[in-house]
Structure formats: C-alpha cells, structure tokens
Design a protein around this motif. Structure first.
Motif, PDB file in Angstrom:
ATOM      1  N   LYS A 169      -7.469  -2.718  -5.221  1.00  9.34           N
ATOM      2  CA  LYS A 169      -7.635  -2.055  -4.264  1.00  9.34           C
ATOM      3  C   LYS A 169      -8.027  -2.855  -3.150  1.00  9.34           C
ATOM      4  O   LYS A 169      -7.341  -2.833  -1.860  1.00  9.34           O
ATOM      5  CB  LYS A 169      -8.938  -1.298  -4.163  1.00  9.34           C
TER       6      LYS A 169
ATOM      7  N   ASP B 176      -5.726  -3.700   0.600  1.00  5.87           N
ATOM      8  CA  ASP B 176      -6.738  -3.508   1.746  1.00  5.87           C
ATOM      9  C   ASP B 176      -6.945  -4.798   2.659  1.00  5.87           C
ATOM     10  O   ASP B 176      -7.419  -5.030   3.557  1.00  5.87           O
ATOM     11  CB  ASP B 176      -7.997  -2.948   1.695  1.00  5.87           C
TER      12      ASP B 176
ATOM     13  N   MET C 284      -6.836   1.207  -9.443  1.00  5.49           N
ATOM     14  CA  MET C 284      -6.841   0.318  -8.267  1.00  5.49           C
ATOM     15  C   MET C 284      -8.431  -0.177  -7.901  1.00  5.49           C
ATOM     16  O   MET C 284      -8.421  -1.415  -7.680  1.00  5.49           O
ATOM     17  CB  MET C 284      -6.228   0.900  -7.107  1.00  5.49           C
ATOM     18  N   GLU C 285      -9.195   0.837  -8.138  1.00  6.40           N
ATOM     19  CA  GLU C 285     -10.606   0.463  -7.859  1.00  6.40           C
ATOM     20  C   GLU C 285     -11.208  -0.463  -8.927  1.00  6.40           C
ATOM     21  O   GLU C 285     -12.088  -1.337  -8.552  1.00  6.40           O
ATOM     22  CB  GLU C 285     -11.633   1.694  -7.823  1.00  6.40           C
TER      23      GLU C 285
ATOM     24  N   LYS D 196       0.705  -1.136  -0.160  1.00  5.97           N
ATOM     25  CA  LYS D 196      -0.093  -0.078  -0.068  1.00  5.97           C
ATOM     26  C   LYS D 196       0.773   1.278   0.136  1.00  5.97           C
ATOM     27  O   LYS D 196       0.422   2.406  -0.448  1.00  5.97           O
ATOM     28  CB  LYS D 196      -0.952  -0.003   1.140  1.00  5.97           C
TER      29      LYS D 196
ATOM     30  N   ASP E 184      -5.648   7.392 -14.050  1.00  3.51           N
ATOM     31  CA  ASP E 184      -5.583   7.844 -12.761  1.00  3.51           C
ATOM     32  C   ASP E 184      -5.329   6.648 -11.696  1.00  3.51           C
ATOM     33  O   ASP E 184      -6.001   5.619 -12.036  1.00  3.51           O
ATOM     34  CB  ASP E 184      -7.087   8.495 -12.531  1.00  3.51           C
ATOM     35  N   ASN E 185      -4.546   6.712 -10.917  1.00 10.44           N
ATOM     36  CA  ASN E 185      -3.946   5.457 -10.063  1.00 10.44           C
ATOM     37  C   ASN E 185      -5.112   5.082  -9.232  1.00 10.44           C
ATOM     38  O   ASN E 185      -5.396   3.927  -9.192  1.00 10.44           O
ATOM     39  CB  ASN E 185      -2.813   6.155  -9.229  1.00 10.44           C
ATOM     40  N   GLU E 186      -5.990   5.837  -8.479  1.00 10.06           N
ATOM     41  CA  GLU E 186      -6.958   5.513  -7.482  1.00 10.06           C
ATOM     42  C   GLU E 186      -8.030   4.892  -8.364  1.00 10.06           C
ATOM     43  O   GLU E 186      -8.465   3.714  -7.963  1.00 10.06           O
ATOM     44  CB  GLU E 186      -7.670   6.841  -7.026  1.00 10.06           C
ATOM     45  N   LYS E 187      -8.435   5.458  -9.521  1.00  6.62           N
ATOM     46  CA  LYS E 187      -9.556   4.622 -10.298  1.00  6.62           C
ATOM     47  C   LYS E 187      -8.957   3.429 -10.731  1.00  6.62           C
ATOM     48  O   LYS E 187      -9.847   2.336 -11.021  1.00  6.62           O
ATOM     49  CB  LYS E 187      -9.943   5.620 -11.834  1.00  6.62           C
TER      50      LYS E 187
ATOM     51  N   ASN F 147       1.487   3.628  -5.576  1.00  7.10           N
ATOM     52  CA  ASN F 147       1.379   4.414  -6.540  1.00  7.10           C
ATOM     53  C   ASN F 147       2.634   4.798  -7.327  1.00  7.10           C
ATOM     54  O   ASN F 147       2.402   5.179  -8.319  1.00  7.10           O
ATOM     55  CB  ASN F 147       0.960   5.859  -5.640  1.00  7.10           C
TER      56      ASN F 147
END
Length: 331
Positions: A218, A222, A93-94, A70, A88-91, A74
C-alpha cells in the motif's frame, strides 16, 4: 489457503530447494512453478508467511504492455489469486511487505535507438562512477563501480527499447497476450527501469524517512517519490545540467568553442572511449601504457569538462535528445 492442482501436486518435489538470493527466504520450496501464470514468478509459504514474485506482465492484455499501478492493482491481485489462494485485497496491500521492486517509466518516441545511444554516450562524459553495460540487445544497464558493501542500496538503472527486450527474451506467452497491437506499441516504447534489490535501496528511493525495514504494498502504491529522476540526478543528468551544457558550449562566441587543437585531441579521446566501453579508467590505463607517463585522475576529470564542450558542439543532437528524454518522463 492454497490448493494445488493434480498436475502441480505431481510436480512438487518436496526435497527440491528453491534458491533465489534476493528473496526473503532463499531455501523455500516452490508451490507454483510448473503451471506458471503470466506475470507470476514463484509463490510459496514459509514459516506461516506467503511470499510471491509478481511483475507487470500480469496486467498485460491486447494492446497494453502491462504495468502495475493503483488503478489496476485489484485486477492484478485477483489474477494472482485465481482458484489457488484466497485473501482480501485491501488487507493484503496493507500487510504485504515489498521485498524488491522495479520502478519503470515508459516514453513513447519515434526512434528508441537514438535515445538509447544518446544516453550511453552522454553519461560517461558526466561521471566515471558508474559502468554502462549492454542490456540484452536493445539497451544499457548502469551499475555503480567498485565493491558493494552489505549496507549499500543495491540498484541498477536500465534504459531499453521494449520491443527489443521482448524479442531478446523470446517471450512467446507475453506476445500472444499483448497481441499485434501491443507489439506495435512496444516498438515505440523507450523504457527506463530502476531496479531496487534490497531494503536499503527501497528506503533510499521510495521512503527516505524510513530508518529500517521495508515498505508495504500500500505504501508503495501511495508513494509520491520520483525515484528514476532521483537516480538520473545521481548520474548528473538533469534539465539544469543539460541547459547549462547547451548554454555554455553551444555558442557563436569563439572563446566558448574548443580550439582546433583541442577539437582534434577530443576527437581522439572520443574514439578511445568507444573502443573501451566509454570507461575513463580504461582510457587512462591505455594512455599510461602507450605514453609511459602517469595520468592523474583529476587531470582526466579536467579533460571530461573539455570533452563535454566537444560533445555539445560536435554532437548537439545528443544533448537535445537527452533533454527530450527528460521532458517526456512521467516520474
């Protein structure tokens, strides 16, 4: 979006089929191969989806062997993108599905060889449901015995010295990135690696509440499961079993120790196990051929219980090393 360099465009052979059965799309064309980046296997598009193979080496740097987590995901994704792909990194991972994954834990020990040998000799005394095979020149791989069905959680557990693996695979690019500090660190790193090959294995060890499909990147990051410890439990290697072994069999009470006759017989079985790759099945076959007497599997199981006493009394260091191994694991 993806843009290939001139050299990659020249290399790309659109007629070439890329076959890798464990991936989601076995016949996709490789977009990224010739100018391979450290830690990146293959990247390609298929039916509007982007599939990539990435390992912990992508996060490696001087003095650090590289593992994805985690804290550095990034940075890993940024290196994956470079100038070729934008997202986009967050998108990412989701949305990204995990097709297969290797879960690892590293233990810093003074003598990796001793722990590897202790593991490979102790495991066959606990169960004969698994094969213990050589892994490179520095460790062992544990695989279930028998034919695997399509619905089997396909997995394997490896235990090895990281420096030995690096030398065996001759990873020159990796060596230059981690530098002399990394190589020195690798010599003392004992790695346990659980390889999860299909969705069933991923669900079993990382998302037991999930009934179908796989997890996202993600969800993987987690995850609070302890898959390697769970696997060791399946192998009957736990702190409780080790304490029980030492408590029951390492004793000054005469009735807890093997008799001299049993001791000699067990010494012979130890020798047979070594000659037959620590396989109880092979030993049973050997005994049946040489004696002409049918040996029942349940009888050999009773022998294993006595054999464990022998191991604990004759090789107490083996049990001690296994205890130390479990104690130094992070998950």
């Amino acid at each position: 979006t993806m843009k290939l360099s001139k050299r990659e465009e020249d290399y790309a052979d659109k007629s070439m089929a890329y076959e890798y059965a464990k991936m989601k799309y076995p016949n996709a064309k490789p977009f990224f191969n010739y100018c391979q980046r450290l830690g990146v296997g293959h990247m390609y598009f298929k039916n509007g989806e982007f599939v990539c193979q990435i390992n912990g080496k992508i996060t490696a740097h001087n003095g650090f062997l590289g593992l994805i987590n985690k804290r550095n995901i990034n940075r890993a994704l940024d290196k994956l993108k470079g100038t070729f792909i934008k997202f986009d990194n967050e998108k990412f991972m989701e949305k990204a599905q995990v097709l297969m994954v290797h879960v690892t834990t590293d233990c810093a020990v003074s003598n990796t060889s001793a722990y590897v040998k202790a593991f490979s000799s102790y495991l066959p005394m606990r169960t004969d449901k698994f094969n213990v095979l050589k892994y490179g020149n520095s460790g062992y791989e544990v695989l279930p015995r028998g034919k695997q069905s399509a619905n089997t959680a396909k997995n394997s557990l490896c235990i090895y010295n990281k420096a030995g693996e690096i030398d065996f695979q001759d990873q020159s690019g990796y060596k230059s990135v981690i530098g002399s500090e990394g190589l020195k660190l690798a010599e003392k790193v004992l790695r346990l690696e659980l390889k999860l090959y299909n969705y069933k294995a991923i669900r079993t060890y990382l998302a037991p509440e999930l009934k179908e499909g796989t997890i996202t990147l993600k969800q993987l990051l987690d995850c609070t499961q302890t898959p390697i410890i769970q696997k060791l439990k399946e192998l009957e290697i736990t702190k409780e079993s080790l304490v029980k072994t030492r408590g029951e069999y390492i004793s000054f009470n005469d009735d807890k120790l093997p008799t001299l006759t049993t001791f000699k017989r067990m010494h012979g079985i130890i020798h047979l196990l070594k000659l037959n790759d620590y396989s109880m099945d092979k030993v049973r076959s050997y005994l049946e051929v040489e004696t002409g007497v049918k040996v029942r599997s349940d009888e050999l199981k009773k022998d294993r219980e006595v054999l464990q006493r022998y191991i604990a009394c004759y090789k107490p260091r083996t049990v001690a090393l296994m205890t130390e191994l479990l104690a130094c694991m992070s998950y």
